[in-house]
Scaffold this motif. Structure first.
Motif, PDB file in Angstrom:
ATOM      1  N   ALA A  90      36.934  40.517  36.055  1.00 54.79           N
ATOM      2  CA  ALA A  90      38.079  40.632  35.150  1.00 54.79           C
ATOM      3  C   ALA A  90      39.276  41.204  35.891  1.00 54.79           C
ATOM      4  O   ALA A  90      39.151  41.796  36.968  1.00 54.79           O
ATOM      5  N   GLY A  91      40.445  41.039  35.304  1.00 53.38           N
ATOM      6  CA  GLY A  91      41.668  41.592  35.862  1.00 53.38           C
ATOM      7  C   GLY A  91      42.839  41.269  34.970  1.00 53.38           C
ATOM      8  O   GLY A  91      42.786  40.342  34.150  1.00 53.38           O
ATOM      9  N   HIS A  92      43.905  42.031  35.137  1.00 57.73           N
ATOM     10  CA  HIS A  92      45.114  41.851  34.340  1.00 57.73           C
ATOM     11  C   HIS A  92      46.288  41.576  35.266  1.00 57.73           C
ATOM     12  O   HIS A  92      46.375  42.143  36.357  1.00 57.73           O
ATOM     13  N   SER A  93      47.175  40.669  34.855  1.00 56.84           N
ATOM     14  CA  SER A  93      48.389  40.387  35.609  1.00 56.84           C
ATOM     15  C   SER A  93      48.025  39.846  36.995  1.00 56.84           C
ATOM     16  O   SER A  93      47.216  38.921  37.112  1.00 56.84           O
ATOM     17  N   MET A  94      48.573  40.409  38.066  1.00 56.68           N
ATOM     18  CA  MET A  94      48.189  39.988  39.409  1.00 56.68           C
ATOM     19  C   MET A  94      46.704  40.226  39.643  1.00 56.68           C
ATOM     20  O   MET A  94      46.051  39.489  40.394  1.00 56.68           O
ATOM     21  N   GLY A  95      46.153  41.252  39.002  1.00 55.74           N
ATOM     22  CA  GLY A  95      44.715  41.489  39.090  1.00 55.74           C
ATOM     23  C   GLY A  95      43.915  40.333  38.536  1.00 55.74           C
ATOM     24  O   GLY A  95      42.801  40.057  38.999  1.00 55.74           O
ATOM     25  N   GLY A  96      44.458  39.640  37.541  1.00 53.19           N
ATOM     26  CA  GLY A  96      43.805  38.447  37.012  1.00 53.19           C
ATOM     27  C   GLY A  96      43.801  37.316  38.024  1.00 53.19           C
ATOM     28  O   GLY A  96      42.824  36.561  38.124  1.00 53.19           O
ATOM     29  N   GLN A 137      47.376  36.596  32.959  1.00 56.15           N
ATOM     30  CA  GLN A 137      47.329  36.112  34.342  1.00 56.15           C
ATOM     31  C   GLN A 137      48.436  35.096  34.621  1.00 56.15           C
ATOM     32  O   GLN A 137      48.713  34.225  33.798  1.00 56.15           O
ATOM     33  N   PRO A 138      49.082  35.149  35.795  1.00 58.93           N
ATOM     34  CA  PRO A 138      50.029  34.101  36.181  1.00 58.93           C
ATOM     35  C   PRO A 138      49.297  32.850  36.662  1.00 58.93           C
ATOM     36  O   PRO A 138      48.081  32.879  36.888  1.00 58.93           O
ATOM     37  N   ARG A 139      50.024  31.754  36.800  1.00 59.34           N
ATOM     38  CA  ARG A 139      49.459  30.541  37.392  1.00 59.34           C
ATOM     39  C   ARG A 139      49.202  30.795  38.878  1.00 59.34           C
ATOM     40  O   ARG A 139      49.961  31.509  39.539  1.00 59.34           O
ATOM     41  N   ILE A 140      48.149  30.170  39.423  1.00 60.73           N
ATOM     42  CA  ILE A 140      47.801  30.444  40.823  1.00 60.73           C
ATOM     43  C   ILE A 140      47.676  29.189  41.677  1.00 60.73           C
ATOM     44  O   ILE A 140      47.520  29.299  42.896  1.00 60.73           O
ATOM     45  N   GLY A 141      47.705  28.004  41.083  1.00 65.13           N
ATOM     46  CA  GLY A 141      47.550  26.786  41.874  1.00 65.13           C
ATOM     47  C   GLY A 141      48.090  25.568  41.153  1.00 65.13           C
ATOM     48  O   GLY A 141      48.645  25.673  40.050  1.00 65.13           O
ATOM     49  N   ILE A 143      37.755  32.138  31.096  1.00 63.19           N
ATOM     50  CA  ILE A 143      38.674  32.392  29.981  1.00 63.19           C
ATOM     51  C   ILE A 143      39.901  33.141  30.500  1.00 63.19           C
ATOM     52  O   ILE A 143      39.787  34.124  31.229  1.00 63.19           O
ATOM     53  N   ARG A 144      41.076  32.652  30.114  1.00 60.97           N
ATOM     54  CA  ARG A 144      42.343  33.354  30.345  1.00 60.97           C
ATOM     55  C   ARG A 144      42.878  33.793  28.984  1.00 60.97           C
ATOM     56  O   ARG A 144      43.266  32.965  28.174  1.00 60.97           O
ATOM     57  N   VAL A 145      42.905  35.074  28.726  1.00 61.33           N
ATOM     58  CA  VAL A 145      43.457  35.578  27.476  1.00 61.33           C
ATOM     59  C   VAL A 145      44.956  35.808  27.675  1.00 61.33           C
ATOM     60  O   VAL A 145      45.374  36.448  28.650  1.00 61.33           O
ATOM     61  N   GLU A 150      42.404  28.702  27.957  1.00 66.69           N
ATOM     62  CA  GLU A 150      43.223  29.771  27.415  1.00 66.69           C
ATOM     63  C   GLU A 150      42.740  30.176  26.020  1.00 66.69           C
ATOM     64  O   GLU A 150      42.333  29.333  25.224  1.00 66.69           O
ATOM     65  N   VAL A 151      42.798  31.476  25.750  1.00 65.41           N
ATOM     66  CA  VAL A 151      42.660  32.001  24.391  1.00 65.41           C
ATOM     67  C   VAL A 151      43.938  32.773  24.102  1.00 65.41           C
ATOM     68  O   VAL A 151      44.232  33.766  24.766  1.00 65.41           O
ATOM     69  N   TRP A 152      44.706  32.289  23.129  1.00 62.98           N
ATOM     70  CA  TRP A 152      46.038  32.829  22.856  1.00 62.98           C
ATOM     71  C   TRP A 152      45.992  33.755  21.649  1.00 62.98           C
ATOM     72  O   TRP A 152      45.618  33.329  20.548  1.00 62.98           O
TER      73      TRP A 152
END
Length: 342
Positions: A168-174, A200-204, A220-222, A250-252
């Motif tokens: 798990a992670g948040h933001s850049m940690g995600g 999380q930001p897009r990464i690719g 899952i990206r919350v 995504e879960v919004w």
């Protein structure tokens, strides 16, 4: 109740059925578990604790409630790059937990503005035409975090068996958590890797997202309401193969309702990664929505840049020539045994 209020209540119930009542399932179990999301959100919040001693001994203010009794095995701090992660054992879930910290900029706005200009500039190994953000890739692969995380996972599983690994992670940690989960599956051949990120930001690009889905189909990206970071780096729909593209699913989290009837739901989005009916349906303009998820704080306790505090000299730690810090212990030690072993 007045007819108008009855109508509003009826409309709200319909919205909840359509948006919040869906449960995405595989043949065996739901892909998204709201209770697990709240637990992992608490683990992710804890990584922002400034006092490393409190974090390592799991005595911090955020180290309780759903995460009580957690055992930290490895805590890694890359001082030069201001990065941090921890690995440990959750007895109640019988799982390894791996958590990465998000950005620690004095002003998160500077980091957000920088993301507007990031370009796809690195070919992901073994995936033709898959391109990724080199900064996020390097933050995991080319720092001390990767070795420390892998070492912590190996130590934990040697004692507790081949239990599931939750990353798990948040933001850049995600972003780093996503590269870690993919690394564990692709390069280490590990099974039962569960990934959940927050804001999380897009990464690719789209090719990378497609490959990612193949290796981690239940990731899952919350995302939260108008959180600005999941909208970055920008997605250009006219250039689908050249732009950044989220991996699914995504879960919004957002609010629905009429008038005073407002209800927060966790909407499970489609399998594209870029569902136009989810977070892409609103403007991503809120930093406040970025630093609070499921009612849980997702930001540092202080405004200090990469502040490191240790207040217990009986807890020793290793420091390499570059100033990076690692707290480490053998799994299964009690707090008293941990102190006496130093």
């Amino acid at each position: 109740m007045e007819p108008r209020r009855w109508l509003a209540a009826a409309v709200l119930m319909c919205l909840l059925v359509l948006c919040g009542g869906r449960e995405l399932k595989t043949k065996h179990a739901p892909i998204y578990d709201p209770a697990l999301a709240r637990t992992l959100a608490e683990y992710t919040s804890a990584v922002y604790t400034a006092d490393l001693t409190q974090l390592f001994t799991w005595t911090c203010e955020r180290c309780g409630d759903l995460t009580e009794g957690f055992e930290v095995i490895e805590l890694i701090v890359d001082v030069k790059n201001c990065l941090q992660a921890y690995v440990g054992f959750a007895r109640d879930m019988n799982a390894v937990i791996v958590v990465f910290r998000g950005t620690q900029e004095n002003s998160i706005q500077n980091w957000i503005e920088d993301l507007f200009w990031k370009q796809l500039d690195l070919d992901y190994p073994g995936m033709p035409e898959a391109k990724v953000h080199s900064g996020f890739y390097s933050a995991y692969h080319n720092t001390t975090l990767r070795d420390g995380v892998v070492r912590g996972i190996q130590k934990t599983r040697e004692v507790y068996g081949n239990i599931p690994i939750m990353v798990a992670g948040h933001s850049m940690g995600g972003a780093m958590a996503s590269f870690c989960a993919l690394d564990l599956v692709v390069n280490f051949g590990l099974k039962d890797v569960i990934l959940m990120t927050f804001g999380q930001p897009r990464i690719g690009n789209a090719v990378f997202a497609s490959n990612f889905k193949g290796y981690l189909p239940n990731a899952i990206r919350v995302t939260n309401a108008h959180d600005i970071v999941p909208h970055l780096p920008p997605y250009y729909r006219y250039f689908p193969q050249k732009t950044y593209h989220h991996f699914p699913r995504e879960v919004w989290i957002h609010s629905v309702g009429l008038g005073s009837f407002v209800y927060s739901i966790e909407e499970i989005c489609d399998g594209s990664g870029e569902d136009p009916a989810c977070s892409r349906s609103v403007s991503g303009n809120s930093v406040q929505d970025h630093i609070h998820y499921l009612g849980i704080s997702m930001h540092a306790e202080s405004r200090g840049h990469c502040r490191i505090v240790t207040d217990d000299t009986s807890l020793q730690y290793k420091m390499d020539p570059n100033g990076n810090i690692v707290f480490s212990k053998q799994p299964g030690l009690s707090d008293d045994e941990l102190h006496s072993a130093q």
